[in-house]
Motif scaffolding. Structure first.
Motif, PDB file in Angstrom:
ATOM      1  N   HIS A 157       0.703  -1.124   0.066  1.00 26.85           N
ATOM      2  CA  HIS A 157       0.120   0.200   0.026  1.00 26.85           C
ATOM      3  C   HIS A 157       0.881   1.169   0.131  1.00 26.85           C
ATOM      4  N   SER A 158       1.828   0.999   0.529  1.00 22.85           N
ATOM      5  CA  SER A 158       3.109   2.207   0.163  1.00 22.85           C
ATOM      6  C   SER A 158       4.192   1.633  -0.723  1.00 22.85           C
ATOM      7  N   THR A 159       4.933   2.821  -1.339  1.00 17.37           N
ATOM      8  CA  THR A 159       6.049   2.413  -2.163  1.00 17.37           C
ATOM      9  C   THR A 159       7.028   1.659  -1.337  1.00 17.37           C
ATOM     10  N   PHE A 160       7.855   0.835  -2.040  1.00 20.15           N
ATOM     11  CA  PHE A 160       9.212   0.087  -1.219  1.00 20.15           C
ATOM     12  C   PHE A 160      10.260   1.440  -0.649  1.00 20.15           C
ATOM     13  N   PHE A 161      10.252   2.545  -1.708  1.00 25.76           N
ATOM     14  CA  PHE A 161      11.142   3.565  -1.190  1.00 25.76           C
ATOM     15  C   PHE A 161      10.653   4.389   0.036  1.00 25.76           C
ATOM     16  N   THR A 162       9.507   4.721  -0.006  1.00 26.54           N
ATOM     17  CA  THR A 162       9.150   5.421   1.109  1.00 26.54           C
ATOM     18  C   THR A 162       9.150   4.618   2.414  1.00 26.54           C
ATOM     19  N   TRP A 163       8.950   3.213   2.217  1.00 27.63           N
ATOM     20  CA  TRP A 163       8.954   2.352   3.491  1.00 27.63           C
ATOM     21  C   TRP A 163      10.565   1.986   3.978  1.00 27.63           C
ATOM     22  N   LEU A 164      11.337   2.039   2.781  1.00 24.44           N
ATOM     23  CA  LEU A 164      12.874   1.896   3.278  1.00 24.44           C
ATOM     24  C   LEU A 164      13.138   3.306   3.654  1.00 24.44           C
ATOM     25  N   PHE A 165      12.675   4.385   3.283  1.00 26.88           N
ATOM     26  CA  PHE A 165      13.104   5.719   4.043  1.00 26.88           C
ATOM     27  C   PHE A 165      12.430   5.860   5.376  1.00 26.88           C
ATOM     28  N   ARG A 166      11.575   5.301   5.751  1.00 21.83           N
ATOM     29  CA  ARG A 166      10.970   5.167   7.076  1.00 21.83           C
ATOM     30  C   ARG A 166      11.971   4.625   7.959  1.00 21.83           C
ATOM     31  N   ILE A 167      12.256   3.168   7.368  1.00 20.86           N
ATOM     32  CA  ILE A 167      13.323   2.499   8.386  1.00 20.86           C
ATOM     33  C   ILE A 167      14.624   3.299   8.626  1.00 20.86           C
ATOM     34  N   ALA A 168      14.964   4.183   7.255  1.00 27.46           N
ATOM     35  CA  ALA A 168      16.415   4.818   7.674  1.00 27.46           C
ATOM     36  C   ALA A 168      16.218   6.070   8.346  1.00 27.46           C
TER      37      ALA A 168
END
Length: 195
Positions: free
Chosen positions: A70-81
């Motif tokens: 439901h979100s992009t991988f990019f935004t999910w990864l940035f959230r983790i970062a």
């Protein structure tokens, strides 16, 4: 502004979930520079940023099975970062200088301009001094404001991307950016008035 990403991520994620480790390597190669840039700007320490980027990708790999599209991988990864850098910053509270461009108070949507390599040495020195002052002002911000200004004004992410990364309403994103910019302006004015 926010970079658009292809359906290739969906294919790579599917491959990763099926146990293809080289597919995750492709995701790392695709996003490592941008993740490093954000983490470096949030921590101000190159060595620490390298370690935290590695932690980010390890956490992403371990959590990939729970990734919902439901979100992009990019935004999910940035959230983790961002969360990884935030947790580290809270522990270490470092104040180091990073290479950002000079501050512009007139145009709020373009606060940081690239520094030209064609400038003479005295102009480069002045830009460097301004960079240090601006970075110190940003470093002194409380966490939610620092993250907002780094993601928007340095990384150029859209409000929608920031909403996903920060997991808060878009109104909160706008409010944090506005407040962060005002705080930086106040800090810079105080510094300039002392001179």
């Amino acid at each position: 502004m926010g970079k658009k990403f292809s359906d290739d991520d969906t294919h790579l994620i599917t491959e990763c979930k099926q146990g293809n480790k080289s597919a995750f390597d492709s995701l790392v190669v695709k996003y490592q520079d941008r993740v490093f840039n954000v983490v470096y700007r949030l921590t101000g320490d190159e060595n620490l940023a390298c370690d935290l980027v590695q932690d980010t990708f390890i956490n992403a790999y371990r959590g990939l099975k729970n990734f919902k599209e439901h979100s992009t991988f990019f935004t999910w990864l940035f959230r983790i970062a961002v969360n990884t850098a935030t947790n580290s910053r809270r522990k270490r509270m470092r104040n180091r200088v990073v290479s950002i461009s000079k501050f512009q108070s007139e145009n709020e949507d373009n606060w940081f301009d690239p520094v030209s390599d064609e400038k003479d040495p005295s102009q480069k020195a002045e830009d460097s001094e301004q960079t240090i002052i601006v970075q110190q002002a940003i470093d002194s911000l409380e966490e939610p404001y620092k993250t907002a200004i780094v993601l928007r004004d340095i990384e150029g992410l859209s409000y929608e991307e920031m909403q996903e990364i920060l997991e808060c309403p878009i109104g909160t994103v706008r409010s944090r950016i506005h407040r962060a910019r005002n705080l930086v302006k106040e800090k810079l004015e105080a510094i300039l008035n002392k001179e």
